[in-house]
Write a protein that holds these residues in place. Sequence first.
Motif, mmCIF file in Angstrom:
data_model
loop_
_atom_site.group_PDB
_atom_site.id
_atom_site.type_symbol
_atom_site.label_atom_id
_atom_site.label_comp_id
_atom_site.label_asym_id
_atom_site.label_seq_id
_atom_site.Cartn_x
_atom_site.Cartn_y
_atom_site.Cartn_z
ATOM 1 N N GLU A 189 3.187 10.027 -26.272
ATOM 2 C CA GLU A 189 2.934 9.933 -27.704
ATOM 3 C C GLU A 189 1.690 9.079 -27.931
ATOM 4 O O GLU A 189 1.490 8.063 -27.262
ATOM 5 C CB GLU A 189 4.131 9.309 -28.401
ATOM 6 C CG GLU A 189 3.989 9.213 -29.914
ATOM 7 C CD GLU A 189 5.158 8.528 -30.585
ATOM 8 O OE1 GLU A 189 5.151 8.417 -31.828
ATOM 9 O OE2 GLU A 189 6.081 8.098 -29.861
ATOM 10 N N SER A 190 0.856 9.482 -28.879
ATOM 11 C CA SER A 190 -0.402 8.766 -29.060
ATOM 12 C C SER A 190 -0.855 8.786 -30.511
ATOM 13 O O SER A 190 -0.375 9.582 -31.327
ATOM 14 C CB SER A 190 -1.493 9.378 -28.175
ATOM 15 O OG SER A 190 -1.771 10.712 -28.581
ATOM 16 N N ILE A 191 -1.795 7.901 -30.813
ATOM 17 C CA ILE A 191 -2.502 7.865 -32.089
ATOM 18 C C ILE A 191 -3.989 7.885 -31.770
ATOM 19 O O ILE A 191 -4.451 7.115 -30.916
ATOM 20 C CB ILE A 191 -2.131 6.611 -32.907
ATOM 21 C CG1 ILE A 191 -0.662 6.679 -33.329
ATOM 22 C CG2 ILE A 191 -3.032 6.469 -34.130
ATOM 23 C CD1 ILE A 191 -0.185 5.438 -34.065
ATOM 24 N N VAL A 192 -4.721 8.749 -32.448
ATOM 25 C CA VAL A 192 -6.153 8.912 -32.204
ATOM 26 C C VAL A 192 -6.915 8.315 -33.379
ATOM 27 O O VAL A 192 -6.634 8.636 -34.541
ATOM 28 C CB VAL A 192 -6.523 10.403 -32.023
ATOM 29 C CG1 VAL A 192 -8.012 10.561 -31.747
ATOM 30 C CG2 VAL A 192 -5.693 11.016 -30.898
ATOM 31 N N LEU A 193 -7.874 7.448 -33.080
ATOM 32 C CA LEU A 193 -8.594 6.721 -34.121
ATOM 33 C C LEU A 193 -10.100 6.823 -33.904
ATOM 34 O O LEU A 193 -10.591 6.544 -32.802
ATOM 35 C CB LEU A 193 -8.200 5.239 -34.108
ATOM 36 C CG LEU A 193 -6.729 4.913 -34.389
ATOM 37 C CD1 LEU A 193 -6.439 3.467 -34.012
ATOM 38 C CD2 LEU A 193 -6.415 5.156 -35.856
ATOM 39 N N THR A 237 -1.807 -2.840 -37.408
ATOM 40 C CA THR A 237 -0.413 -3.054 -37.811
ATOM 41 C C THR A 237 0.370 -1.745 -37.743
ATOM 42 O O THR A 237 1.491 -1.694 -37.214
ATOM 43 C CB THR A 237 -0.342 -3.631 -39.230
ATOM 44 O OG1 THR A 237 -0.952 -4.922 -39.238
ATOM 45 C CG2 THR A 237 1.103 -3.751 -39.700
ATOM 46 N N VAL A 238 -0.219 -0.683 -38.286
ATOM 47 C CA VAL A 238 0.438 0.632 -38.254
ATOM 48 C C VAL A 238 0.635 1.101 -36.818
ATOM 49 O O VAL A 238 1.701 1.616 -36.441
ATOM 50 C CB VAL A 238 -0.377 1.659 -39.063
ATOM 51 C CG1 VAL A 238 0.207 3.060 -38.887
ATOM 52 C CG2 VAL A 238 -0.405 1.277 -40.532
ATOM 53 N N VAL A 239 -0.398 0.936 -36.003
ATOM 54 C CA VAL A 239 -0.317 1.375 -34.608
ATOM 55 C C VAL A 239 0.791 0.626 -33.870
ATOM 56 O O VAL A 239 1.605 1.226 -33.152
ATOM 57 C CB VAL A 239 -1.672 1.167 -33.901
ATOM 58 C CG1 VAL A 239 -1.543 1.421 -32.397
ATOM 59 C CG2 VAL A 239 -2.726 2.088 -34.501
ATOM 60 N N GLU A 246 5.656 0.973 -30.237
ATOM 61 C CA GLU A 246 6.164 -0.316 -29.795
ATOM 62 C C GLU A 246 6.074 -0.426 -28.275
ATOM 63 O O GLU A 246 6.090 0.565 -27.560
ATOM 64 C CB GLU A 246 7.610 -0.485 -30.246
ATOM 65 C CG GLU A 246 7.789 -0.505 -31.764
ATOM 66 C CD GLU A 246 9.246 -0.638 -32.174
ATOM 67 O OE1 GLU A 246 10.115 -0.485 -31.287
ATOM 68 O OE2 GLU A 246 9.511 -0.875 -33.364
ATOM 69 N N GLY A 247 5.991 -1.658 -27.806
ATOM 70 C CA GLY A 247 5.923 -1.885 -26.370
ATOM 71 C C GLY A 247 4.515 -1.735 -25.835
ATOM 72 O O GLY A 247 3.525 -1.767 -26.566
ATOM 73 N N ASP A 248 4.414 -1.575 -24.507
ATOM 74 C CA ASP A 248 3.110 -1.469 -23.861
ATOM 75 C C ASP A 248 2.410 -0.166 -24.262
ATOM 76 O O ASP A 248 3.061 0.882 -24.400
ATOM 77 C CB ASP A 248 3.265 -1.482 -22.345
ATOM 78 C CG ASP A 248 3.739 -2.836 -21.828
ATOM 79 O OD1 ASP A 248 4.034 -3.711 -22.661
ATOM 80 O OD2 ASP A 248 3.816 -3.010 -20.603
ATOM 81 N N ARG A 307 1.443 5.606 -25.872
ATOM 82 C CA ARG A 307 2.583 4.873 -25.323
ATOM 83 C C ARG A 307 2.498 4.886 -23.796
ATOM 84 O O ARG A 307 2.279 5.928 -23.177
ATOM 85 C CB ARG A 307 3.884 5.524 -25.787
ATOM 86 C CG ARG A 307 5.114 4.667 -25.517
ATOM 87 C CD ARG A 307 6.394 5.389 -25.918
ATOM 88 N NE ARG A 307 6.403 5.782 -27.317
ATOM 89 C CZ ARG A 307 6.697 4.976 -28.323
ATOM 90 N NH1 ARG A 307 6.987 3.707 -28.075
ATOM 91 N NH2 ARG A 307 6.705 5.413 -29.569
ATOM 92 N N ARG A 308 2.658 3.733 -23.209
ATOM 93 C CA ARG A 308 2.558 3.642 -21.754
ATOM 94 C C ARG A 308 3.773 4.253 -21.083
ATOM 95 O O ARG A 308 4.908 3.971 -21.467
ATOM 96 C CB ARG A 308 2.398 2.184 -21.324
ATOM 97 C CG ARG A 308 2.171 2.006 -19.827
ATOM 98 C CD ARG A 308 2.064 0.538 -19.456
ATOM 99 N NE ARG A 308 1.778 0.365 -18.040
ATOM 100 C CZ ARG A 308 1.734 -0.814 -17.420
ATOM 101 N NH1 ARG A 308 1.971 -1.926 -18.121
ATOM 102 N NH2 ARG A 308 1.470 -0.886 -16.117
ATOM 103 N N VAL A 309 3.527 5.091 -20.098
ATOM 104 C CA VAL A 309 4.588 5.662 -19.284
ATOM 105 C C VAL A 309 4.581 4.924 -17.953
ATOM 106 O O VAL A 309 3.546 4.842 -17.275
ATOM 107 C CB VAL A 309 4.380 7.172 -19.058
ATOM 108 C CG1 VAL A 309 5.474 7.725 -18.148
ATOM 109 C CG2 VAL A 309 4.353 7.917 -20.386
#
Length: 319
Positions: free
Chosen positions: A117-121, A136-138, A143-145, A186-188
């Motif tokens: 899962e990711s967010i692109v900015l 803050t939104v990110v 959550e987490g690493d 999100r870190r896997v």
Amino acid sequence: MSESNALSVVVLAGGISHERDVSLRSGRRVADALTAAGHRVVLRDPDASLLPFLASERPDVVFPALHGSSGEDGSLLELLAALQIPTVGSTAEGARCAWSKPVASSLVAAAGLEAPESIVLSHESFRELGAASVLTVVRERLEGDVVVKPASGGSAQGVSIVESPDGLARAMVEAFTYADVAVVERRVFGTEIAVTVVDTGDGPRALPAVEIEPMAGVYSFQARYNAGETTFYAPSRLDDSVIAAASNAAVLAHRTLGLRDLSRIDFIVDREGRPWFLEANVIPGLTETSLVPLAIEASGATASALYSELVRSARARAA
């Protein structure tokens, strides 16, 4: 090889991207391998004289070993196609799909592969909306690493693993140094592997997966290109069923993105044995410490033989 069977090959290496030095090392290795196979090889840097040279000399094949935007964003590949010069590697369209990490992840996820899962900015939106509000939104969403990386580029340049919320802002700045768009994903947790996919004319197939174990725990730029900083296992030590799943996923990613001839697909295999797609490399590193040569050796082939097959396949495709 007889003189009549030898091909004239121009190997392209260097360029002006952040990965110039790595590209030069890859290019020299490719040129040496093709020369050892009996081909007539010229090693060229892509400069203002390149296109007139190619239009005049009309080599049998061009073999790009250009990492970063110099070779992997599709621009040069489009021009080579316009010159109607046979070229090893993907089409411009395929390269563009793989060059954008968000696009590649979206396409392979739609094809059924796991992608974090990711967010692109964009850098512009980061400035306009306010760094504090964006972060803050990110942080609330992921959550987490997390892993922060440029949306394009390779060799782990600009990539940061963020284990504390306080490190996110610095990681964004680092990523924006290399591209105008950054990806926060999100870190896997798991084992990093790379699967080389080759196609010499009879369909794409996966070579043995290479398992990556960096001494520092992170496969950084230094860990990639400084001998002794990473232990590689070729083939990987993972279970056969896991490797089979990753190999199938790599071939599917290769096909989904429209890649051709040679690619490297990178995964994290989680604790349940699921491969998670990280990125696709259209012109992967071919240096003495790179993953593709390790996979070639593990397959029982030689770089000279495989690269020779690739140039012959490219030539035959254009016939």
